[in-house]
Write a protein that holds these residues in place. Structure first.
Motif, mmCIF file in Angstrom:
data_model
loop_
_atom_site.group_PDB
_atom_site.id
_atom_site.type_symbol
_atom_site.label_atom_id
_atom_site.label_comp_id
_atom_site.label_asym_id
_atom_site.label_seq_id
_atom_site.Cartn_x
_atom_site.Cartn_y
_atom_site.Cartn_z
ATOM 1 N N ALA A 277 0.864 -1.184 0.000
ATOM 2 C CA ALA A 277 0.000 0.000 0.000
ATOM 3 C C ALA A 277 0.896 1.228 0.000
ATOM 4 O O ALA A 277 2.034 1.180 0.458
ATOM 5 N N GLU A 278 0.409 2.300 -0.551
ATOM 6 C CA GLU A 278 1.145 3.558 -0.493
ATOM 7 C C GLU A 278 0.176 4.630 -0.033
ATOM 8 O O GLU A 278 -1.039 4.406 -0.023
ATOM 9 N N SER A 279 0.679 5.719 0.338
ATOM 10 C CA SER A 279 -0.138 6.798 0.884
ATOM 11 C C SER A 279 -1.317 7.113 -0.040
ATOM 12 O O SER A 279 -1.127 7.497 -1.190
ATOM 13 N N GLY A 280 -2.502 6.880 0.467
ATOM 14 C CA GLY A 280 -3.710 7.216 -0.277
ATOM 15 C C GLY A 280 -4.198 6.158 -1.250
ATOM 16 O O GLY A 280 -5.236 6.344 -1.877
ATOM 17 N N HIS A 281 -3.455 5.047 -1.423
ATOM 18 C CA HIS A 281 -3.855 4.020 -2.391
ATOM 19 C C HIS A 281 -3.636 2.612 -1.846
ATOM 20 O O HIS A 281 -2.666 2.355 -1.152
ATOM 21 N N LEU A 282 -4.532 1.719 -2.231
ATOM 22 C CA LEU A 282 -4.325 0.290 -2.054
ATOM 23 C C LEU A 282 -3.808 -0.235 -3.388
ATOM 24 O O LEU A 282 -4.184 0.284 -4.453
ATOM 25 N N HIS A 283 -2.948 -1.240 -3.341
ATOM 26 C CA HIS A 283 -2.438 -1.848 -4.571
ATOM 27 C C HIS A 283 -2.700 -3.348 -4.535
ATOM 28 O O HIS A 283 -2.517 -3.993 -3.505
ATOM 29 N N ARG B 178 -4.600 -0.133 -8.908
ATOM 30 C CA ARG B 178 -4.362 0.921 -7.917
ATOM 31 C C ARG B 178 -5.698 1.547 -7.536
ATOM 32 O O ARG B 178 -6.387 2.119 -8.372
ATOM 33 N N VAL B 179 -6.042 1.423 -6.263
ATOM 34 C CA VAL B 179 -7.358 1.835 -5.770
ATOM 35 C C VAL B 179 -7.201 3.011 -4.809
ATOM 36 O O VAL B 179 -6.508 2.886 -3.789
#
Length: 166
Positions: free
Chosen positions: A52-58, A117-118
């Motif tokens: 995961a990254e800031s603001g998004h699920l992968h 990318r969500v």
């Protein structure tokens, strides 16, 4: 009597020659290459959670091909992406992101993957299936591929390009 045996021998030799000529004139048996791993029925696809990254699920969609299929080339992000939960379409539309021109080789022992990318802003919806169309350098590959696994989708979901590796 000697003439009869000679006639039989000559007839047998002529029959063999004719049969041999017939075989020689027949079209050679072609050894068709194995079916392409890029065709939807010839590969497996699985969705798993990724970093995961800031603001998004992968989520990573990994495609693998069993032995017996021929390697093929893929390019860009999959298109016509649709998501479902327990067989019900979710109606979430997607856009593509990233380099759409890099060609990768896919086949047995050469898995590929792409990213879903969500955005985490707003409401996400659980899903368990993604369907999509793969692209090749010459255009779309006919048919729809399907991947399964537990993941989330939301408005603004993006699909990354196919990359080499699992």
């Amino acid at each position: 009597m000697h003439t009869s045996r000679t006639s039989v021998v000559i007839a047998a030799c002529m029959s063999a020659a004719i049969a041999g000529a017939g075989i020689a004139q027949a079209a050679p048996v072609s050894h068709a290459s194995a079916p392409s791993a890029c065709r939807p029925a010839n590969h497996l696809a699985r969705i798993t959670a990724d970093r995961a990254e800031s603001g998004h699920l992968h989520y990573r969609v990994t495609l693998t091909a069993p032995t017996g299929y021929e390697a093929c080339r893929l390019v860009g992000s999959p298109t016509d992406v649709a998501f479902a939960a327990q067989g019900t379409a979710l109606g979430v539309t997607t856009e593509r992101y990233g380099d759409q021109n890099t060609v990768v080789t896919f086949g047995p022992g050469r898995p590929v993957h792409f990213d879903i990318r969500v955005p985490q802003q707003g409401r996400t919806t659980p899903a368990d299936e993604a369907s999509f169309t793969l692209g090749a350098p010459g255009g779309a590959i006919p048919g729809t591929s399907v991947a399964d696994g537990d993941f989330q989708v939301a408005t603004g979901t993006l699909i990354g390009p196919i990359r080499a590796g699992a």
